[in-house]
Design a protein around this motif. Structure first.
Motif, PDB file in Angstrom:
ATOM      1  N   LYS A   1       0.858  -1.187   0.000  1.00 42.09           N
ATOM      2  CA  LYS A   1       0.000   0.000   0.000  1.00 42.09           C
ATOM      3  C   LYS A   1       0.890   1.231   0.000  1.00 42.09           C
ATOM      4  O   LYS A   1       1.751   1.385   0.866  1.00 42.09           O
ATOM      5  CB  LYS A   1      -0.921   0.017   1.218  1.00 42.09           C
ATOM      6  N   TYR A   2       0.673   2.103  -0.983  1.00 41.73           N
ATOM      7  CA  TYR A   2       1.493   3.308  -1.123  1.00 41.73           C
ATOM      8  C   TYR A   2       0.721   4.520  -0.615  1.00 41.73           C
ATOM      9  O   TYR A   2      -0.421   4.751  -1.020  1.00 41.73           O
ATOM     10  CB  TYR A   2       1.853   3.514  -2.593  1.00 41.73           C
ATOM     11  N   GLU A   3       1.347   5.272   0.297  1.00 38.86           N
ATOM     12  CA  GLU A   3       0.782   6.545   0.744  1.00 38.86           C
ATOM     13  C   GLU A   3       1.583   7.714   0.186  1.00 38.86           C
ATOM     14  O   GLU A   3       1.028   8.693  -0.293  1.00 38.86           O
ATOM     15  CB  GLU A   3       0.729   6.618   2.268  1.00 38.86           C
ATOM     16  N   SER A   4       2.898   7.623   0.292  1.00 41.07           N
ATOM     17  CA  SER A   4       3.785   8.644  -0.247  1.00 41.07           C
ATOM     18  C   SER A   4       5.156   8.016  -0.393  1.00 41.07           C
ATOM     19  O   SER A   4       5.377   6.873   0.023  1.00 41.07           O
ATOM     20  CB  SER A   4       3.865   9.866   0.684  1.00 41.07           C
TER      21      SER A   4
ATOM     22  N   ARG B   1      -5.903   8.979  -7.568  1.00 39.64           N
ATOM     23  CA  ARG B   1      -4.564   9.462  -7.234  1.00 39.64           C
ATOM     24  C   ARG B   1      -4.582  10.746  -6.401  1.00 39.64           C
ATOM     25  O   ARG B   1      -3.532  11.248  -6.016  1.00 39.64           O
ATOM     26  CB  ARG B   1      -3.750   9.666  -8.508  1.00 39.64           C
ATOM     27  N   ARG B   2      -5.760  11.286  -6.093  1.00 38.42           N
ATOM     28  CA  ARG B   2      -5.842  12.578  -5.408  1.00 38.42           C
ATOM     29  C   ARG B   2      -5.186  12.537  -4.026  1.00 38.42           C
ATOM     30  O   ARG B   2      -4.393  13.413  -3.671  1.00 38.42           O
ATOM     31  CB  ARG B   2      -7.302  13.015  -5.299  1.00 38.42           C
ATOM     32  N   ASP B   3      -5.504  11.515  -3.235  1.00 39.03           N
ATOM     33  CA  ASP B   3      -4.922  11.445  -1.890  1.00 39.03           C
ATOM     34  C   ASP B   3      -3.411  11.241  -1.946  1.00 39.03           C
ATOM     35  O   ASP B   3      -2.677  11.724  -1.066  1.00 39.03           O
ATOM     36  CB  ASP B   3      -5.566  10.311  -1.090  1.00 39.03           C
ATOM     37  N   LEU B   4      -2.931  10.534  -2.950  1.00 45.84           N
ATOM     38  CA  LEU B   4      -1.490  10.326  -3.092  1.00 45.84           C
ATOM     39  C   LEU B   4      -0.778  11.653  -3.325  1.00 45.84           C
ATOM     40  O   LEU B   4       0.340  11.869  -2.837  1.00 45.84           O
ATOM     41  CB  LEU B   4      -1.210   9.373  -4.260  1.00 45.84           C
ATOM     42  N   ARG B   5      -1.402  12.547  -4.068  1.00 45.18           N
ATOM     43  CA  ARG B   5      -0.788  13.848  -4.351  1.00 45.18           C
ATOM     44  C   ARG B   5      -0.944  14.808  -3.166  1.00 45.18           C
ATOM     45  O   ARG B   5      -0.083  15.657  -2.941  1.00 45.18           O
ATOM     46  CB  ARG B   5      -1.394  14.455  -5.614  1.00 45.18           C
ATOM     47  N   ARG B   6      -2.020  14.673  -2.419  1.00 47.29           N
ATOM     48  CA  ARG B   6      -2.165  15.509  -1.225  1.00 47.29           C
ATOM     49  C   ARG B   6      -1.051  15.228  -0.221  1.00 47.29           C
ATOM     50  O   ARG B   6      -0.603  16.140   0.490  1.00 47.29           O
ATOM     51  CB  ARG B   6      -3.520  15.246  -0.574  1.00 47.29           C
ATOM     52  N   ALA B   7      -0.601  13.983  -0.165  1.00 47.98           N
ATOM     53  CA  ALA B   7       0.485  13.638   0.763  1.00 47.98           C
ATOM     54  C   ALA B   7       1.758  14.394   0.432  1.00 47.98           C
ATOM     55  O   ALA B   7       2.585  14.656   1.312  1.00 47.98           O
ATOM     56  CB  ALA B   7       0.741  12.136   0.712  1.00 47.98           C
ATOM     57  N   GLU B   8       1.940  14.765  -0.825  1.00 52.40           N
ATOM     58  CA  GLU B   8       3.146  15.485  -1.251  1.00 52.40           C
ATOM     59  C   GLU B   8       2.932  16.993  -1.267  1.00 52.40           C
ATOM     60  O   GLU B   8       3.744  17.748  -0.739  1.00 52.40           O
ATOM     61  CB  GLU B   8       3.553  15.014  -2.658  1.00 52.40           C
ATOM     62  N   TYR B   9       1.840  17.449  -1.864  1.00 52.04           N
ATOM     63  CA  TYR B   9       1.646  18.883  -2.088  1.00 52.04           C
ATOM     64  C   TYR B   9       0.934  19.588  -0.943  1.00 52.04           C
ATOM     65  O   TYR B   9       1.003  20.816  -0.830  1.00 52.04           O
ATOM     66  CB  TYR B   9       0.839  19.107  -3.375  1.00 52.04           C
ATOM     67  N   GLY B  10       0.227  18.824  -0.104  1.00 51.74           N
ATOM     68  CA  GLY B  10      -0.605  19.418   0.925  1.00 51.74           C
ATOM     69  C   GLY B  10      -2.069  19.244   0.573  1.00 51.74           C
ATOM     70  O   GLY B  10      -2.428  19.065  -0.596  1.00 51.74           O
ATOM     71  N   ASP B  11      -2.915  19.292   1.589  1.00 46.43           N
ATOM     72  CA  ASP B  11      -4.348  19.051   1.417  1.00 46.43           C
ATOM     73  C   ASP B  11      -5.055  20.381   1.191  1.00 46.43           C
ATOM     74  O   ASP B  11      -5.129  21.228   2.085  1.00 46.43           O
ATOM     75  CB  ASP B  11      -4.902  18.349   2.656  1.00 46.43           C
ATOM     76  N   GLU B  12      -5.598  20.554  -0.012  1.00 46.24           N
ATOM     77  CA  GLU B  12      -6.243  21.824  -0.367  1.00 46.24           C
ATOM     78  C   GLU B  12      -7.536  22.054   0.424  1.00 46.24           C
ATOM     79  O   GLU B  12      -8.080  23.170   0.414  1.00 46.24           O
ATOM     80  CB  GLU B  12      -6.526  21.851  -1.873  1.00 46.24           C
ATOM     81  N   ARG B  13      -8.034  21.041   1.143  1.00 47.23           N
ATOM     82  CA  ARG B  13      -9.242  21.224   1.952  1.00 47.23           C
ATOM     83  C   ARG B  13      -8.936  21.932   3.268  1.00 47.23           C
ATOM     84  O   ARG B  13      -9.863  22.419   3.934  1.00 47.23           O
ATOM     85  CB  ARG B  13      -9.887  19.868   2.213  1.00 47.23           C
ATOM     86  N   ASP B  14      -7.675  21.974   3.643  1.00 49.30           N
ATOM     87  CA  ASP B  14      -7.251  22.707   4.845  1.00 49.30           C
ATOM     88  C   ASP B  14      -7.114  24.189   4.478  1.00 49.30           C
ATOM     89  O   ASP B  14      -6.366  24.529   3.554  1.00 49.30           O
ATOM     90  CB  ASP B  14      -5.924  22.161   5.353  1.00 49.30           C
ATOM     91  N   PRO B  15      -7.811  25.105   5.171  1.00 47.89           N
ATOM     92  CA  PRO B  15      -7.807  26.518   4.769  1.00 47.89           C
ATOM     93  C   PRO B  15      -6.410  27.134   4.694  1.00 47.89           C
ATOM     94  O   PRO B  15      -6.113  27.891   3.756  1.00 47.89           O
ATOM     95  CB  PRO B  15      -8.664  27.195   5.850  1.00 47.89           C
ATOM     96  N   GLU B  16      -5.555  26.839   5.660  1.00 45.53           N
ATOM     97  CA  GLU B  16      -4.216  27.415   5.648  1.00 45.53           C
ATOM     98  C   GLU B  16      -3.407  26.894   4.466  1.00 45.53           C
ATOM     99  O   GLU B  16      -2.712  27.650   3.774  1.00 45.53           O
ATOM    100  CB  GLU B  16      -3.503  27.095   6.962  1.00 45.53           C
ATOM    101  N   MET B  17      -3.510  25.587   4.225  1.00 41.04           N
ATOM    102  CA  MET B  17      -2.786  24.999   3.110  1.00 41.04           C
ATOM    103  C   MET B  17      -3.327  25.520   1.781  1.00 41.04           C
ATOM    104  O   MET B  17      -2.568  25.824   0.860  1.00 41.04           O
ATOM    105  CB  MET B  17      -2.920  23.474   3.165  1.00 41.04           C
ATOM    106  N   ARG B  18      -4.633  25.647   1.703  1.00 44.49           N
ATOM    107  CA  ARG B  18      -5.248  26.145   0.469  1.00 44.49           C
ATOM    108  C   ARG B  18      -4.764  27.564   0.160  1.00 44.49           C
ATOM    109  O   ARG B  18      -4.451  27.887  -0.992  1.00 44.49           O
ATOM    110  CB  ARG B  18      -6.768  26.115   0.597  1.00 44.49           C
ATOM    111  N   ALA B  19      -4.705  28.389   1.189  1.00 47.65           N
ATOM    112  CA  ALA B  19      -4.250  29.766   0.985  1.00 47.65           C
ATOM    113  C   ALA B  19      -2.813  29.793   0.471  1.00 47.65           C
ATOM    114  O   ALA B  19      -2.470  30.595  -0.419  1.00 47.65           O
ATOM    115  CB  ALA B  19      -4.370  30.554   2.291  1.00 47.65           C
ATOM    116  N   TYR B  20      -1.968  28.927   1.012  1.00 45.01           N
ATOM    117  CA  TYR B  20      -0.575  28.880   0.553  1.00 45.01           C
ATOM    118  C   TYR B  20      -0.490  28.395  -0.887  1.00 45.01           C
ATOM    119  O   TYR B  20       0.260  28.961  -1.703  1.00 45.01           O
ATOM    120  CB  TYR B  20       0.247  27.968   1.464  1.00 45.01           C
ATOM    121  N   LEU B  21      -1.236  27.365  -1.224  1.00 45.30           N
ATOM    122  CA  LEU B  21      -1.201  26.838  -2.581  1.00 45.30           C
ATOM    123  C   LEU B  21      -1.699  27.873  -3.586  1.00 45.30           C
ATOM    124  O   LEU B  21      -1.176  27.970  -4.706  1.00 45.30           O
ATOM    125  CB  LEU B  21      -2.026  25.555  -2.676  1.00 45.30           C
TER     126      LEU B  21
END
Length: 648
Positions: free
Chosen positions: A218-221, A546-566
């Motif tokens: 099982k691959y997470e990141s 593949r969305r969750d796999l990319r969130r592990a690397e780039y950050g979770d866009e559902r988190d307001p702070e992370m979304r603002a940074y992205l």
């Protein structure tokens, strides 16, 4: 610094006629005509001169061959291209004729030969680059094929049981993040059954010898993955060493019930280990290696492990004796890349693919007793002289925080200063490695440009701490590494710091766009291929599997702070800072980086008065795989590079 783009008579090799590239000041403000030519959609790209087509074809016609396994009669299966796309071929003897077995309009690959009888193989094929791969069984005696997977799903990691009666694989859908594990007799698609409803990106690795247990990964990141044992009859799933946070790499059952794998537990690098699923006890079998172990394969007699080491980007083949614990060197090969390593049924021969900067890629077979190495294929180079190819040099440059960043440099012959093309790999957990690239050789020998391929922070191959250095809120630190590379280029007489282009695909495309935002005053142009223009829209629109796999690397866009940074670092939202010509290239069916990422960047660039060429292939996905499309792409890139690197 504002650059006025003029023409062509200044081209170093006189490839292009001046009027074809003429552009008046301010012409970028108007969107160019959209032209449909076959499956290609073209905007802003001039007609390709015949001289460019003719010369570029020599390089595009270079072939390679990849090892796909031994057949029962002693031959090998290879993947190579003789027409539009790669297909499976059979070769009966060293340097023998290549007999084509599959004939499709789409690329075919991943041949997996039936265990035991070796009378059939599974291959994988999608449609138009959509990556919804279907599994097909090919009978070597009759040539008949059977599609045993479910239409509209994505399938992979086909694994034969030791008796050759069953196949296990993963199946995913466009919307869901979970990959199920299925089993079937591939000759009877109706026998298909789900043996595990997945939780995340799960895939089969090995059958136990009795066929009653499956090893599951099982691959997470890149920094975290899991190993499990699965009872297909009951669905019972048990995790191996669940208390540790590690990255596993592959796995096979040993006769004593332990699992052979690679792990970075208590190490910066992947090491070969043996772990007992019953007790979770682990033994490190290669304790003193300071590079990542790759390509592990166990011999049929369970006594020898063939493995490769990624030694700073090149690969070396070794053999580990499981009885003595000693490793020995494999055959003496030039610096290059080794892949698809596998034994024949008797363990007498080891086959693999090998390529280097000056060799396009071929199949080799090693006699395990005598040590004799035999080349089985000799792929054509399109009429080019391999002696003209340039070997890269490994260098390091200092970045903003004092960290040394490795890079491979291809330098043309003759005195400089040479224009420079900075090639930025994708991933981002990838690594530029010096295999064969006819494109690089063309740029060096025909355009007279130096090529520099950095492995910025976040690249794999340099330890697990290095690969974490660009995660989430650290994303822009990797872009700063490109700024440091531009400083390094400026300090060397061999390079012309006024003529630098950045070029990259996928995550490398994001890096290209971000570099154009931050360093437009130091660049002459930028080529973005299937690149991310905004991580938020990318994460919202990439396929669900593949969305969750990319969130592990780039950050979770559902988190307001992370979304603002992205949103803050998105090139799309800073398009007004780009002041260099862009060439944007995209596949319409891309499931990874949707075409909307390219379209929105194209619109924003043009709204800000930036000249932007655009190439869209309606029958491609994440990069171009069909030769005719690749040919046009490379020809158009040649026009663009000649234009921006030779602007007066």
């Amino acid at each position: 610094m504002k650059r006025t783009i003029l023409i062509g008579a200044a081209s170093a090799l006189g490839l292009l006629a001046g009027p074809a590239l003429a552009q008046e000041e301010g012409a970028a403000d108007a969107a160019p005509e959209r032209i449909e030519r076959g499956n290609l959609v073209i905007e802003g790209i001039p007609e390709i001169p015949q001289s460019v087509k003719d010369r570029r074809q020599l390089y595009e016609n270079a072939r390679s061959a990849g090892f796909n396994g031994f057949t029962a009669d002693g031959g090998v299966l290879i993947a190579t291209r003789f027409g539009e796309v790669a297909q499976i071929h059979k070769v009966d003897a060293p340097m023998g004729a290549r007999k084509q077995l599959t004939f499709y309009d789409e690329p075919v690959g991943g041949a997996s030969i039936r265990e035991g009888s070796r009378d059939a193989f599974i291959f994988s094929k999608d449609t138009g680059g959509d990556e919804f791969y279907q599994g097909w069984l090919y009978d070597l005696a009759s040539g008949e094929t059977v599609n045993f997977t479910e239409e509209g799903t994505r399938n992979g990691s086909y694994l034969w049981s030791d008796d050759g009666e069953r196949v296990a694989w993963f199946r995913s859908t466009a919307a869901e993040p979970d990959w199920d594990i299925l089993m079937a007799n591939p000759e009877s698609p109706d026998s298909r059954e789900v043996v595990l409803e997945g939780d995340g990106a799960m895939y089969p690795l090995d059958f136990a010898a009795d066929g009653q247990t499956l090893l599951i990964g099982k691959y997470e990141s890149i920094n975290r993955s899991h190993l499990y044992t699965l009872d297909p009859q009951t669905g019972e799933l048990d995790e191996i060493r669940p208390e540790v946070e590690v990255a596993w790499g592959g796995g096979e059952f040993l006769p004593d019930g332990r699992v052979l794998s690679v792990s970075d537990e208590d190490s910066q690098f992947q090491r070969i280990v043996a772990v007992d699923p019953a007790t979770d006890e682990i033994e490190v079998l290669t304790p003193d290696i300071e590079w990542d172990v790759e390509n592990i394969v166990l011999s049929p007699d369970n006594r020898t492990v063939a493995y490769t080491l990624n030694e700073g980007g090149t690969e070396t083949l070794y053999f580990l004796d499981l009885e003595t614990g000693e490793s020995r060197n494999g055959p003496d090969l030039p610096a290059g890349l080794i892949s698809s390593v596998d034994f024949d049924d008797d363990g007498d021969r080891l086959g693999f693919s090998f390529s280097s900067a000056t060799s396009s890629g071929d199949v080799w077979v090693l006699d395990m007793e005598s040590g004799e190495l035999t080349r089985w294929t000799d792929s054509e180079l399109g009429g080019l002289d391999a002696d003209s190819f340039v070997e890269p040099e490994l260098v390091k440059f200092e970045s903003f925080d004092g960290r040394e960043i490795p890079a491979w440099v291809y330098e043309p012959a003759g005195e400089g200063p040479h224009p420079v093309i900075v090639y930025i790999h994708g991933g981002p957990e990838g690594q530029y490695r010096p295999g064969f690239s006819s494109t690089f050789q063309y740029w060096v020998n025909e355009l007279g440009a130096a090529v520099i391929a950095p492995n910025v922070r976040g690249s794999s191959g340099y330890g697990k701490d290095y690969v974490r250095l660009d995660n989430a809120m650290l994303r822009k630190d990797s872009v700063k590494d490109i700024g440091a590379l531009l400083d390094w280029i400026g300090g060397r007489a061999a390079f012309d710091s006024d003529r630098v282009v950045v070029y990259g695909g996928s995550y490398g495309g994001y890096m290209v766009l971000a570099s154009a935002v931050d360093y437009s005053d130091r660049l002459a142009g930028a080529v973005d291929i299937v690149g991310i223009s905004n991580f938020v829209t990318f994460l919202e629109n990439t396929k669900g599997y593949r969305r969750d796999l990319r969130r592990a690397e780039y950050g979770d866009e559902r988190d307001p702070e992370m979304r603002a940074y992205l949103e803050e670092i998105a090139p799309l939202n800073q398009a007004d800072k780009i002041r260099v010509p862009l060439f944007i290239i995209q596949g319409a069916n891309d499931p990874r980086v949707p075409a909307s990422e390219a379209e929105q960047m194209l619109e924003a660039a043009r709204e800000n008065g930036v000249e932007a060429w655009y190439l869209l292939a309606m029958d491609e996905g994440h990069g171009f795989r069909k030769k005719s499309n690749r040919d046009y792409q490379s020809e158009a890139e040649t026009l663009f590079l000649d234009k921006v690197l030779n602007a007066q």
